[in-house]
Design a protein around this motif. Structure first.
Motif, PDB file in Angstrom:
ATOM      1  N   GLY A  20       5.254 -21.935 -22.121  1.00 25.71           N
ATOM      2  CA  GLY A  20       5.022 -20.501 -22.128  1.00 25.71           C
ATOM      3  C   GLY A  20       3.826 -20.070 -21.306  1.00 25.71           C
ATOM      4  N   ILE A  21       2.905 -20.988 -20.997  1.00 20.97           N
ATOM      5  CA  ILE A  21       1.773 -20.680 -20.125  1.00 20.97           C
ATOM      6  C   ILE A  21       2.245 -20.877 -18.689  1.00 20.97           C
ATOM      7  CG2 ILE A  21      -0.591 -21.255 -19.481  1.00 20.97           C
ATOM      8  CD1 ILE A  21      -0.982 -22.380 -22.298  1.00 20.97           C
ATOM      9  N   LYS A  22       2.346 -19.814 -17.948  1.00 17.01           N
ATOM     10  CA  LYS A  22       3.001 -19.879 -16.639  1.00 17.01           C
ATOM     11  C   LYS A  22       2.053 -20.073 -15.463  1.00 17.01           C
ATOM     12  CE  LYS A  22       6.960 -19.098 -18.606  1.00 17.01           C
ATOM     13  NZ  LYS A  22       7.902 -20.220 -18.778  1.00 17.01           N
ATOM     14  N   ASN A  23       0.780 -19.857 -15.655  1.00 17.20           N
ATOM     15  CA  ASN A  23      -0.119 -19.760 -14.505  1.00 17.20           C
ATOM     16  C   ASN A  23      -0.934 -21.013 -14.215  1.00 17.20           C
ATOM     17  OD1 ASN A  23       0.679 -17.071 -14.016  1.00 17.20           O
ATOM     18  ND2 ASN A  23      -0.694 -16.363 -15.633  1.00 17.20           N
ATOM     19  N   ASP A  24      -0.382 -22.191 -14.486  1.00 20.37           N
ATOM     20  CA  ASP A  24      -1.054 -23.403 -14.022  1.00 20.37           C
ATOM     21  C   ASP A  24      -0.024 -24.441 -13.597  1.00 20.37           C
ATOM     22  OD1 ASP A  24      -2.131 -24.923 -17.199  1.00 20.37           O
ATOM     23  OD2 ASP A  24      -0.166 -24.702 -16.304  1.00 20.37           O
ATOM     24  N   VAL A  25      -0.416 -25.698 -13.487  1.00 21.46           N
ATOM     25  CA  VAL A  25       0.373 -26.682 -12.742  1.00 21.46           C
ATOM     26  C   VAL A  25       1.507 -27.324 -13.530  1.00 21.46           C
ATOM     27  CG1 VAL A  25      -1.612 -27.202 -11.299  1.00 21.46           C
ATOM     28  CG2 VAL A  25      -1.204 -28.579 -13.330  1.00 21.46           C
ATOM     29  N   LEU A  26       1.510 -27.214 -14.854  1.00 24.91           N
ATOM     30  CA  LEU A  26       2.439 -28.011 -15.648  1.00 24.91           C
ATOM     31  C   LEU A  26       3.895 -27.777 -15.279  1.00 24.91           C
ATOM     32  CD1 LEU A  26       3.176 -29.923 -17.983  1.00 24.91           C
ATOM     33  CD2 LEU A  26       3.092 -27.944 -19.503  1.00 24.91           C
ATOM     34  N   ASN A  27       4.346 -26.528 -15.291  1.00 28.16           N
ATOM     35  CA  ASN A  27       5.773 -26.264 -15.118  1.00 28.16           C
ATOM     36  C   ASN A  27       6.313 -26.759 -13.784  1.00 28.16           C
ATOM     37  OD1 ASN A  27       6.379 -25.088 -17.636  1.00 28.16           O
ATOM     38  ND2 ASN A  27       5.496 -23.135 -16.988  1.00 28.16           N
ATOM     39  N   GLY A  28       5.464 -26.797 -12.768  1.00 28.07           N
ATOM     40  CA  GLY A  28       5.915 -27.295 -11.479  1.00 28.07           C
ATOM     41  C   GLY A  28       6.222 -28.781 -11.475  1.00 28.07           C
ATOM     42  N   HIS A  29       5.623 -29.523 -12.412  1.00 25.07           N
ATOM     43  CA  HIS A  29       5.832 -30.973 -12.466  1.00 25.07           C
ATOM     44  C   HIS A  29       6.893 -31.398 -13.485  1.00 25.07           C
ATOM     45  CE1 HIS A  29       2.682 -31.937  -9.679  1.00 25.07           C
ATOM     46  NE2 HIS A  29       1.739 -31.362 -10.408  1.00 25.07           N
ATOM     47  N   ALA A  58       4.145 -41.413 -12.247  1.00 23.47           N
ATOM     48  CA  ALA A  58       2.872 -41.641 -12.933  1.00 23.47           C
ATOM     49  C   ALA A  58       2.023 -40.383 -12.857  1.00 23.47           C
ATOM     50  CB  ALA A  58       2.124 -42.808 -12.280  1.00 23.47           C
ATOM     51  N   ILE A  59       1.271 -40.132 -13.923  1.00 21.46           N
ATOM     52  CA  ILE A  59       0.372 -38.992 -13.988  1.00 21.46           C
ATOM     53  C   ILE A  59      -1.062 -39.515 -13.893  1.00 21.46           C
ATOM     54  CG2 ILE A  59      -0.357 -36.985 -15.321  1.00 21.46           C
ATOM     55  CD1 ILE A  59       2.324 -37.238 -16.859  1.00 21.46           C
ATOM     56  N   ASN A  60      -1.761 -39.123 -12.837  1.00 26.35           N
ATOM     57  CA  ASN A  60      -3.155 -39.507 -12.657  1.00 26.35           C
ATOM     58  C   ASN A  60      -4.033 -38.412 -13.255  1.00 26.35           C
ATOM     59  OD1 ASN A  60      -5.695 -40.266 -11.857  1.00 26.35           O
ATOM     60  ND2 ASN A  60      -5.298 -40.113  -9.652  1.00 26.35           N
ATOM     61  N   GLY A  61      -4.657 -38.712 -14.385  1.00 27.85           N
ATOM     62  CA  GLY A  61      -5.480 -37.743 -15.077  1.00 27.85           C
ATOM     63  C   GLY A  61      -6.938 -37.758 -14.683  1.00 27.85           C
ATOM     64  N   SER A  62      -7.275 -38.476 -13.633  1.00 21.42           N
ATOM     65  CA  SER A  62      -8.658 -38.519 -13.168  1.00 21.42           C
ATOM     66  C   SER A  62      -8.912 -37.379 -12.190  1.00 21.42           C
ATOM     67  CB  SER A  62      -8.947 -39.846 -12.465  1.00 21.42           C
ATOM     68  OG  SER A  62     -10.198 -39.794 -11.793  1.00 21.42           O
ATOM     69  N   ILE A  82      11.994 -50.465  -7.694  1.00 24.27           N
ATOM     70  CA  ILE A  82      11.838 -49.220  -8.443  1.00 24.27           C
ATOM     71  C   ILE A  82      11.048 -48.223  -7.598  1.00 24.27           C
ATOM     72  CG2 ILE A  82      11.029 -48.166 -10.587  1.00 24.27           C
ATOM     73  CD1 ILE A  82      13.124 -50.337 -11.054  1.00 24.27           C
ATOM     74  N   ASP A  83      11.566 -47.014  -7.438  1.00 21.41           N
ATOM     75  CA  ASP A  83      10.812 -45.979  -6.738  1.00 21.41           C
ATOM     76  C   ASP A  83       9.607 -45.558  -7.574  1.00 21.41           C
ATOM     77  OD1 ASP A  83      12.600 -45.910  -4.612  1.00 21.41           O
ATOM     78  OD2 ASP A  83      13.834 -44.335  -5.524  1.00 21.41           O
ATOM     79  N   PHE A  84       8.534 -45.171  -6.892  1.00 19.14           N
ATOM     80  CA  PHE A  84       7.286 -44.875  -7.594  1.00 19.14           C
ATOM     81  C   PHE A  84       6.598 -43.678  -6.960  1.00 19.14           C
ATOM     82  CE2 PHE A  84       2.640 -45.696  -8.144  1.00 19.14           C
ATOM     83  CZ  PHE A  84       2.592 -45.600  -9.524  1.00 19.14           C
ATOM     84  N   GLU A  85       6.138 -42.765  -7.810  1.00 16.46           N
ATOM     85  CA  GLU A  85       5.446 -41.564  -7.335  1.00 16.46           C
ATOM     86  C   GLU A  85       4.288 -41.263  -8.273  1.00 16.46           C
ATOM     87  OE1 GLU A  85       6.222 -36.718  -6.980  1.00 16.46           O
ATOM     88  OE2 GLU A  85       7.906 -38.085  -7.339  1.00 16.46           O
ATOM     89  N   VAL A  86       3.182 -40.797  -7.716  1.00 13.66           N
ATOM     90  CA  VAL A  86       2.025 -40.390  -8.513  1.00 13.66           C
ATOM     91  C   VAL A  86       1.807 -38.899  -8.345  1.00 13.66           C
ATOM     92  CG1 VAL A  86      -0.450 -40.635  -8.884  1.00 13.66           C
ATOM     93  CG2 VAL A  86       0.910 -42.643  -8.272  1.00 13.66           C
ATOM     94  N   ILE A  87       1.643 -38.190  -9.476  1.00 11.53           N
ATOM     95  CA  ILE A  87       1.220 -36.801  -9.409  1.00 11.53           C
ATOM     96  C   ILE A  87      -0.225 -36.741  -9.906  1.00 11.53           C
ATOM     97  CG2 ILE A  87       3.548 -35.898  -9.663  1.00 11.53           C
ATOM     98  CD1 ILE A  87       2.941 -35.227 -12.539  1.00 11.53           C
ATOM     99  N   HIS A  88      -1.062 -36.052  -9.156  1.00 10.38           N
ATOM    100  CA  HIS A  88      -2.493 -36.000  -9.453  1.00 10.38           C
ATOM    101  C   HIS A  88      -2.817 -34.654 -10.080  1.00 10.38           C
ATOM    102  CE1 HIS A  88      -6.859 -35.786  -7.861  1.00 10.38           C
ATOM    103  NE2 HIS A  88      -6.834 -36.377  -9.042  1.00 10.38           N
TER     104      HIS A  88
END
Length: 215
Positions: free
Chosen positions: A62-71, A5-9, A32-38
């Motif tokens: 292509g934007i390398k300097n923030d959190v997206l690619n790690g998730h 799950a993606i927590n967008g708050s 079911i296994d469950f994980e939240v990324i904040h």
């Protein structure tokens, strides 16, 4: 099987997070296994239409300097995805929208790796704008050919201060039903895994409405 799950708050333990916990409890009770990324508290750049995800096709933005690619790896490997956002000015929170725009663009540019996974969305709201925000989140899921998990009402829960969402009796019931339904769909998907179509079986046709011959 796992749901991410993606927590967008921006609030790690706010009503959006607590709403996810309600769904997660039901998923876990169904095995079911469950994980939240904040990600809602992060400074996340919006898509700049550079097209590098489509050119390189390496499963990254292509934007390398923030959190997206790690998730992306965890989201790509999960069998189910939940999108969860608070409501700001009757819409998806800004960091969440920037994250989702780029995440789903990467998916579509790399064989649509979310295709036929199970997706769900939920919204936490003080008063109004919940249905509009839920609709916006569902656009990502349906555009990518995901199997949409639903409930017995729109998955919108109400509350202002952290924890108030748990006093929204109908909202809590809706989220619990959503968790059970999503678990059932995941089990059906797993039972029919051998019949899942390959990615990009049908090549997408993209057009626009500008006609040079009408100039």
């Amino acid at each position: 099987m796992k749901v991410v799950a993606i927590n967008g708050s921006p609030h790690k333990d706010g009503n959006t997070a607590q709403s996810l916990q309600i769904v997660g409890e039901k998923l876990k009770s169904n095995g079911i296994d469950f994980e939240v990324i904040h990600i809602g508290h992060k400074a996340i750049h919006g898509c700049i239409a550079c097209g590098q995800c489509r050119v390189k096709r390496d499963g990254t933005c292509g934007i390398k300097n923030d959190v997206l690619n790690g998730h992306i790896p965890a989201l790509r490997q999960a069998e189910g995805i939940i999108l969860a956002s608070p409501v700001y000015f009757s819409g998806i929170a800004g960091s969440m929208k920037s994250f989702l725009d780029r995440l789903f663009y990467v998916s579509l540019s790399n064989g649509n790796f979310f295709r036929h996974k199970v997706g769900a969305a939920l919204v936490a709201v003080r008063r109004t704008g919940g249905s509009h925000t839920l609709d916006g989140l569902n656009h990502y899921l349906t555009y990518c050919e995901m199997q949409l998990a639903t409930s017995n009402y729109w998955s919108v829960v109400h509350g202002l201060t952290p924890g108030e969402a748990r006093y929204d009796g109908e909202g809590v019931n809706t989220l619990e039903v959503l968790g059970d339904n999503m678990a059932w769909q995941l089990k059906m998907r797993e039972a029919t895994r051998s019949t899942l179509p390959e990615p990009q079986v049908v090549q997408k046709v993209a057009t626009h409405f500008v006609r040079q011959d009408l100039k």
